[in-house]
Design a protein around this motif. Sequence first.
Motif, PDB file in Angstrom:
ATOM      1  N   GLU A 115       0.829  -1.139  -0.004  1.00 36.81           N
ATOM      2  CA  GLU A 115       0.062  -0.198  -0.049  1.00 36.81           C
ATOM      3  C   GLU A 115       0.828   1.216  -0.036  1.00 36.81           C
ATOM      4  O   GLU A 115       0.717   2.168  -0.823  1.00 36.81           O
ATOM      5  CB  GLU A 115      -1.052   0.024   1.152  1.00 36.81           C
ATOM      6  N   LEU A 116       1.747   1.357   1.052  1.00 32.96           N
ATOM      7  CA  LEU A 116       2.872   2.425   0.950  1.00 32.96           C
ATOM      8  C   LEU A 116       3.596   2.638  -0.438  1.00 32.96           C
ATOM      9  O   LEU A 116       3.748   3.951  -0.613  1.00 32.96           O
ATOM     10  CB  LEU A 116       3.755   2.326   2.272  1.00 32.96           C
ATOM     11  N   THR A 117       3.984   1.520  -0.929  1.00 32.92           N
ATOM     12  CA  THR A 117       4.557   1.741  -2.134  1.00 32.92           C
ATOM     13  C   THR A 117       3.929   2.246  -3.186  1.00 32.92           C
ATOM     14  O   THR A 117       4.276   3.172  -4.133  1.00 32.92           O
ATOM     15  CB  THR A 117       5.301   0.422  -2.507  1.00 32.92           C
ATOM     16  N   LEU A 118       2.775   1.704  -3.370  1.00 40.64           N
ATOM     17  CA  LEU A 118       1.525   2.311  -4.372  1.00 40.64           C
ATOM     18  C   LEU A 118       1.378   3.773  -4.326  1.00 40.64           C
ATOM     19  O   LEU A 118       1.524   4.653  -5.157  1.00 40.64           O
ATOM     20  CB  LEU A 118       0.286   1.432  -4.361  1.00 40.64           C
ATOM     21  N   ALA A 119       1.279   4.205  -3.001  1.00 37.06           N
ATOM     22  CA  ALA A 119       0.757   5.632  -2.665  1.00 37.06           C
ATOM     23  C   ALA A 119       2.007   6.642  -2.707  1.00 37.06           C
ATOM     24  O   ALA A 119       2.149   7.441  -3.572  1.00 37.06           O
ATOM     25  CB  ALA A 119       0.468   5.862  -1.146  1.00 37.06           C
ATOM     26  N   ASN A 120       3.585   5.779  -2.595  1.00 34.69           N
ATOM     27  CA  ASN A 120       4.612   6.679  -3.162  1.00 34.69           C
ATOM     28  C   ASN A 120       4.829   6.924  -4.513  1.00 34.69           C
ATOM     29  O   ASN A 120       5.185   8.027  -4.865  1.00 34.69           O
ATOM     30  CB  ASN A 120       5.903   6.026  -2.492  1.00 34.69           C
ATOM     31  N   ASP A 121       4.439   5.852  -5.325  1.00 34.39           N
ATOM     32  CA  ASP A 121       4.600   5.784  -6.685  1.00 34.39           C
ATOM     33  C   ASP A 121       3.628   6.731  -7.421  1.00 34.39           C
ATOM     34  O   ASP A 121       4.095   7.387  -8.186  1.00 34.39           O
ATOM     35  CB  ASP A 121       4.243   4.468  -7.169  1.00 34.39           C
ATOM     36  N   PHE A 122       2.325   6.979  -6.700  1.00 36.48           N
ATOM     37  CA  PHE A 122       1.541   7.899  -7.180  1.00 36.48           C
ATOM     38  C   PHE A 122       1.845   9.099  -6.996  1.00 36.48           C
ATOM     39  O   PHE A 122       1.615   9.987  -8.052  1.00 36.48           O
ATOM     40  CB  PHE A 122       0.039   7.447  -6.551  1.00 36.48           C
ATOM     41  N   LEU A 123       2.319   9.344  -5.603  1.00 40.88           N
ATOM     42  CA  LEU A 123       2.521  10.673  -5.318  1.00 40.88           C
ATOM     43  C   LEU A 123       3.742  11.166  -6.096  1.00 40.88           C
ATOM     44  O   LEU A 123       3.915  12.448  -6.515  1.00 40.88           O
ATOM     45  CB  LEU A 123       2.756  10.764  -3.963  1.00 40.88           C
ATOM     46  N   GLU A 124       4.802  10.295  -6.572  1.00 39.60           N
ATOM     47  CA  GLU A 124       5.910  10.674  -7.106  1.00 39.60           C
ATOM     48  C   GLU A 124       5.358  10.973  -8.711  1.00 39.60           C
ATOM     49  O   GLU A 124       5.977  12.036  -9.096  1.00 39.60           O
ATOM     50  CB  GLU A 124       6.940   9.582  -7.156  1.00 39.60           C
ATOM     51  N   GLY A 125       4.494  10.234  -9.308  1.00 39.06           N
ATOM     52  CA  GLY A 125       4.095  10.503 -10.363  1.00 39.06           C
ATOM     53  C   GLY A 125       3.466  12.048 -10.754  1.00 39.06           C
ATOM     54  O   GLY A 125       3.619  12.684 -11.580  1.00 39.06           O
ATOM     55  N   ALA A 126       2.595  12.016  -9.707  1.00 43.14           N
ATOM     56  CA  ALA A 126       1.824  13.440  -9.627  1.00 43.14           C
ATOM     57  C   ALA A 126       2.600  14.561  -9.307  1.00 43.14           C
ATOM     58  O   ALA A 126       2.464  15.663  -9.966  1.00 43.14           O
ATOM     59  CB  ALA A 126       0.711  13.229  -8.775  1.00 43.14           C
ATOM     60  N   LEU A 127       3.606  14.466  -8.509  1.00 40.07           N
ATOM     61  CA  LEU A 127       4.340  15.613  -8.220  1.00 40.07           C
ATOM     62  C   LEU A 127       5.362  15.881  -9.430  1.00 40.07           C
ATOM     63  O   LEU A 127       5.750  16.915  -9.746  1.00 40.07           O
ATOM     64  CB  LEU A 127       5.440  15.596  -6.928  1.00 40.07           C
ATOM     65  N   GLY A 128       5.860  14.763 -10.060  1.00 46.78           N
ATOM     66  CA  GLY A 128       6.571  14.820 -11.251  1.00 46.78           C
ATOM     67  C   GLY A 128       5.953  15.788 -12.435  1.00 46.78           C
ATOM     68  O   GLY A 128       6.479  16.700 -13.106  1.00 46.78           O
ATOM     69  N   LYS A 129       4.733  15.538 -12.612  1.00 48.04           N
ATOM     70  CA  LYS A 129       3.892  15.905 -13.589  1.00 48.04           C
ATOM     71  C   LYS A 129       3.674  17.506 -13.238  1.00 48.04           C
ATOM     72  O   LYS A 129       3.521  18.387 -14.172  1.00 48.04           O
ATOM     73  CB  LYS A 129       2.515  15.324 -13.791  1.00 48.04           C
ATOM     74  N   ALA A 130       3.721  17.657 -11.893  1.00 43.49           N
ATOM     75  CA  ALA A 130       3.187  19.210 -11.595  1.00 43.49           C
ATOM     76  C   ALA A 130       4.624  19.999 -11.597  1.00 43.49           C
ATOM     77  O   ALA A 130       4.426  21.034 -11.107  1.00 43.49           O
ATOM     78  CB  ALA A 130       2.644  19.238 -10.177  1.00 43.49           C
ATOM     79  N   GLY A 131       5.640  19.271 -11.696  1.00 40.34           N
ATOM     80  CA  GLY A 131       6.969  20.069 -11.542  1.00 40.34           C
ATOM     81  C   GLY A 131       7.427  20.477 -10.252  1.00 40.34           C
ATOM     82  O   GLY A 131       8.163  21.338  -9.937  1.00 40.34           O
ATOM     83  N   LEU A 132       6.880  19.570  -9.253  1.00 38.85           N
ATOM     84  CA  LEU A 132       7.250  19.989  -8.184  1.00 38.85           C
ATOM     85  C   LEU A 132       8.493  19.000  -7.085  1.00 38.85           C
ATOM     86  O   LEU A 132       8.798  19.277  -6.180  1.00 38.85           O
ATOM     87  CB  LEU A 132       6.102  19.874  -7.088  1.00 38.85           C
ATOM     88  N   LEU A 133       8.981  18.106  -8.054  1.00 36.82           N
ATOM     89  CA  LEU A 133       9.942  17.403  -7.529  1.00 36.82           C
ATOM     90  C   LEU A 133      11.282  18.017  -7.855  1.00 36.82           C
ATOM     91  O   LEU A 133      11.435  18.667  -8.906  1.00 36.82           O
ATOM     92  CB  LEU A 133       9.886  15.789  -8.309  1.00 36.82           C
ATOM     93  N   PRO A 134      12.229  17.697  -7.038  1.00 37.42           N
ATOM     94  CA  PRO A 134      13.642  18.291  -7.182  1.00 37.42           C
ATOM     95  C   PRO A 134      14.288  17.855  -8.528  1.00 37.42           C
ATOM     96  O   PRO A 134      13.759  16.757  -8.992  1.00 37.42           O
ATOM     97  CB  PRO A 134      14.489  17.954  -6.093  1.00 37.42           C
ATOM     98  N   SER A 135      15.254  18.462  -9.230  1.00 36.74           N
ATOM     99  CA  SER A 135      15.617  17.934 -10.654  1.00 36.74           C
ATOM    100  C   SER A 135      16.096  16.634 -10.451  1.00 36.74           C
ATOM    101  O   SER A 135      16.171  16.144 -11.643  1.00 36.74           O
ATOM    102  CB  SER A 135      16.483  18.959 -11.283  1.00 36.74           C
ATOM    103  N   ALA A 136      16.861  16.329  -9.270  1.00 34.14           N
ATOM    104  CA  ALA A 136      17.377  15.016  -9.199  1.00 34.14           C
ATOM    105  C   ALA A 136      16.496  13.769  -9.290  1.00 34.14           C
ATOM    106  O   ALA A 136      16.996  12.782  -9.808  1.00 34.14           O
ATOM    107  CB  ALA A 136      18.000  15.010  -7.977  1.00 34.14           C
ATOM    108  N   LYS A 137      15.243  13.964  -9.002  1.00 33.73           N
ATOM    109  CA  LYS A 137      14.246  13.114  -9.007  1.00 33.73           C
ATOM    110  C   LYS A 137      13.586  12.857 -10.347  1.00 33.73           C
ATOM    111  O   LYS A 137      13.066  11.861 -10.728  1.00 33.73           O
ATOM    112  CB  LYS A 137      12.994  13.088  -8.210  1.00 33.73           C
ATOM    113  N   ARG A 138      13.729  13.720 -11.471  1.00 35.99           N
ATOM    114  CA  ARG A 138      13.141  13.761 -12.778  1.00 35.99           C
ATOM    115  C   ARG A 138      13.789  12.675 -13.690  1.00 35.99           C
ATOM    116  O   ARG A 138      14.722  12.321 -13.994  1.00 35.99           O
ATOM    117  CB  ARG A 138      13.012  14.997 -13.367  1.00 35.99           C
TER     118      ARG A 138
END
Length: 86
Positions: free
Chosen positions: A63-86
Motif C-alpha cells: 500500500e505504501l509503495t503504491l501511494a509513494n509511486d502515485f505521489l511521485e508521478g503526480a508531483l513529477g507532472k506538476a513540476g514539484l519534484l527536485p531535478s534529481a528525481k526527474r
Amino acid sequence: MALAAIKGEKTLAELAHDYDLHPNQITTWRTQLLEGAAGVFGSEKSSDEPAVDVKTLHAKIGELTLANDFLEGALGKAGLLPSAKR
C-alpha cells in the motif's frame, strides 16, 4: 567492567580509578547486568510481544509503495519534484 564490579575483588573506587569511569556509571552497569543476566541465557520469550503477521506487513508495504509511486508521478507532472528525481 560490570563483571569486575560483581566479583568484588576491588572496591568501587578502585575500579573507577582503574577504568577512568565515574563510580555511578559502574554501579549502573552492575545493576543492569544483574537484572538482565537471566534473560541472556533463558529461551523464554516475553508474552507481552505480539506475534508478527508477515502477510499484514507485506500488504502494508505494498500500500505504501503504491501511494509513494502515485505521489511521485503526480508531483513529477506538476513540476514539484527536485531535478534529481526527474
